[in-house]
Design an enzyme around this catalytic site. Sequence first.
Site, PDB file in Angstrom:
ATOM      1  N   ASN A  46      52.315  76.970  45.577  1.00  0.00           N
ATOM      2  CA  ASN A  46      53.542  76.328  45.126  1.00  0.00           C
ATOM      3  C   ASN A  46      54.694  77.306  45.263  1.00  0.00           C
ATOM      4  O   ASN A  46      54.508  78.531  45.136  1.00  0.00           O
ATOM      5  CB  ASN A  46      53.411  75.874  43.666  1.00  0.00           C
ATOM      6  CG  ASN A  46      54.526  74.929  43.258  1.00  0.00           C
ATOM      7  OD1 ASN A  46      54.744  73.905  43.905  1.00  0.00           O
ATOM      8  ND2 ASN A  46      55.236  75.249  42.195  1.00  0.00           N
TER       9      ASN A  46
ATOM     10  N   ARG B 271      48.958  55.198  40.879  1.00  0.00           N
ATOM     11  CA  ARG B 271      48.820  54.492  42.164  1.00  0.00           C
ATOM     12  C   ARG B 271      49.062  55.432  43.323  1.00  0.00           C
ATOM     13  O   ARG B 271      48.458  55.304  44.390  1.00  0.00           O
ATOM     14  CB  ARG B 271      49.684  53.248  42.208  1.00  0.00           C
ATOM     15  CG  ARG B 271      51.200  53.406  42.291  1.00  0.00           C
ATOM     16  CD  ARG B 271      51.696  53.701  43.680  1.00  0.00           C
ATOM     17  NE  ARG B 271      53.044  53.245  43.925  1.00  0.00           N
ATOM     18  CZ  ARG B 271      53.891  53.835  44.741  1.00  0.00           C
ATOM     19  NH1 ARG B 271      53.562  54.969  45.355  1.00  0.00           N
ATOM     20  NH2 ARG B 271      55.092  53.322  44.953  1.00  0.00           N
TER      21      ARG B 271
ATOM     22  N   GLN C  43      53.321  65.285  39.458  1.00  0.00           N
ATOM     23  CA  GLN C  43      52.438  64.375  40.189  1.00  0.00           C
ATOM     24  C   GLN C  43      51.200  65.083  40.744  1.00  0.00           C
ATOM     25  O   GLN C  43      50.144  64.459  40.922  1.00  0.00           O
ATOM     26  CB  GLN C  43      53.216  63.723  41.341  1.00  0.00           C
ATOM     27  CG  GLN C  43      52.403  62.775  42.216  1.00  0.00           C
ATOM     28  CD  GLN C  43      51.877  61.565  41.462  1.00  0.00           C
ATOM     29  OE1 GLN C  43      52.571  60.993  40.631  1.00  0.00           O
ATOM     30  NE2 GLN C  43      50.644  61.170  41.747  1.00  0.00           N
TER      31      GLN C  43
ATOM     32  N   LYS D 290      63.475  63.483  54.283  1.00  0.00           N
ATOM     33  CA  LYS D 290      62.445  64.325  53.677  1.00  0.00           C
ATOM     34  C   LYS D 290      61.427  64.755  54.733  1.00  0.00           C
ATOM     35  O   LYS D 290      61.164  64.031  55.686  1.00  0.00           O
ATOM     36  CB  LYS D 290      61.726  63.587  52.548  1.00  0.00           C
ATOM     37  CG  LYS D 290      62.443  63.595  51.209  1.00  0.00           C
ATOM     38  CD  LYS D 290      61.545  62.992  50.140  1.00  0.00           C
ATOM     39  CE  LYS D 290      62.156  63.092  48.757  1.00  0.00           C
ATOM     40  NZ  LYS D 290      61.243  62.542  47.722  1.00  0.00           N
TER      41      LYS D 290
ATOM     42  N   THR E 154      56.812  62.518  51.117  1.00  0.00           N
ATOM     43  CA  THR E 154      57.925  62.042  51.942  1.00  0.00           C
ATOM     44  C   THR E 154      58.034  60.533  51.864  1.00  0.00           C
ATOM     45  O   THR E 154      57.197  59.809  52.393  1.00  0.00           O
ATOM     46  CB  THR E 154      57.741  62.491  53.402  1.00  0.00           C
ATOM     47  OG1 THR E 154      57.698  63.919  53.441  1.00  0.00           O
ATOM     48  CG2 THR E 154      58.893  62.019  54.263  1.00  0.00           C
ATOM     49  N   ASP E 155      59.102  60.060  51.204  1.00  0.00           N
ATOM     50  CA  ASP E 155      59.311  58.625  51.017  1.00  0.00           C
ATOM     51  C   ASP E 155      60.767  58.231  51.190  1.00  0.00           C
ATOM     52  O   ASP E 155      61.195  57.163  50.776  1.00  0.00           O
ATOM     53  CB  ASP E 155      58.826  58.203  49.630  1.00  0.00           C
ATOM     54  CG  ASP E 155      59.543  58.957  48.506  1.00  0.00           C
ATOM     55  OD1 ASP E 155      60.408  59.821  48.810  1.00  0.00           O
ATOM     56  OD2 ASP E 155      59.248  58.698  47.325  1.00  0.00           O
TER      57      ASP E 155
ATOM     58  N   LYS F 241      59.283  46.654  42.107  1.00  0.00           N
ATOM     59  CA  LYS F 241      59.431  47.806  41.218  1.00  0.00           C
ATOM     60  C   LYS F 241      60.857  48.317  41.356  1.00  0.00           C
ATOM     61  O   LYS F 241      61.329  48.544  42.478  1.00  0.00           O
ATOM     62  CB  LYS F 241      58.447  48.926  41.563  1.00  0.00           C
ATOM     63  CG  LYS F 241      58.601  50.133  40.612  1.00  0.00           C
ATOM     64  CD  LYS F 241      57.533  51.182  40.841  1.00  0.00           C
ATOM     65  CE  LYS F 241      57.819  52.025  42.061  1.00  0.00           C
ATOM     66  NZ  LYS F 241      56.890  53.188  42.143  1.00  0.00           N
TER      67      LYS F 241
ATOM     68  N   SER G 286      58.912  67.444  47.135  1.00  0.00           N
ATOM     69  CA  SER G 286      60.074  66.581  47.413  1.00  0.00           C
ATOM     70  C   SER G 286      61.064  67.296  48.322  1.00  0.00           C
ATOM     71  O   SER G 286      62.275  67.154  48.184  1.00  0.00           O
ATOM     72  CB  SER G 286      60.755  66.174  46.102  1.00  0.00           C
ATOM     73  OG  SER G 286      61.141  67.324  45.357  1.00  0.00           O
TER      74      SER G 286
END
Length: 321
Positions: free
Chosen positions: A160, A111, A139, A226, A221-222, A67, A199
């Site tokens: 939020n 996904r 998301q 982060k 967290t990716d 991807k 994020s």
Amino acid sequence: MIIVPEAAIADILTRADAFTAVEQVFAAMSAGDACNFPVIREAIGHEEALYGFKGGFDGKGMALGLKAGGYWPHNLEKRGLINHQSTVFLFDPDTGTVAAMVGGNLLTALRTAAASSVSIKHLARKDAKVMGMIGAGHQAKFQLRAALETHSFEKVIGWNYHPEMLPGLAAVAEEAGVPFEEVSLDGMVEADVVISITSVFSPIFGAAHISPGTHVACMGTDTVGKQECETDLVVKATVFTDEVAQSVTLGEAQHAVSAGLKQRDDIHEIGAVINGRHPGRTGDDEITLFDGTGVGLQDLAVASSIVDRAVEQGVAIEVDF
């Protein structure tokens, strides 16, 4: 080569399909039948964008590819486009020839939501009644829809930074016939399951906001640096992840591991729970945490499902390449 454009994905891919594909590929990873390749993710020095590649090979599902895409933080405000943009490319594992190109935006949203819902199915208490959401962006709505299908939740609570965005979550809860309530972070202690999907690079919540027996899915967290939750929660919880190598380097566990507060061997694969090699939750008071870093094999598994369905339904675009 088969092309499935972004506009066609919504009519092809269901949440159930995404859930099954992700659950199966997590199991294949843990069994050693599938492997992810090292992630490339870099700031390009333009539009404050992050761009990269995630790829891998699933020897059981026979999915090979990558991807390509990333995060353009000004897309929505400047162009009315979503900030995450991506495309999936599949290759024939027997020949190396390109097999398909699939729109990756909705695929990624579904996904990612499927991954957290897989963790909720396998790790949350069976009597979980209150669903908690930290984050209310694009998301978050996908996450909540998928999560509400795993248990008989009786209430959704949400927090939020920008509370004016919470009505979006309230609408999703209403669709499912579940009441919604805005809470403070302290109020998150009421939740039996919590999904964080932000994020941020500075932690928002910690152990003080999570009650015993709660399952937490940290999905934002990716990237190196982060961090959604304080390390005290990671230390206190039994931690599961999609892939240990990513969890300890760019996932939520990176900070606790780098500080020596958690060891790599303390992080468990969710696939091992699915396969029955790990018991998962072992008590009603245990806090479980899923570190959803996002792996390329998730994208490939779901993209393969999309291609198969597109061909079955006669909507696949075939071109010579």
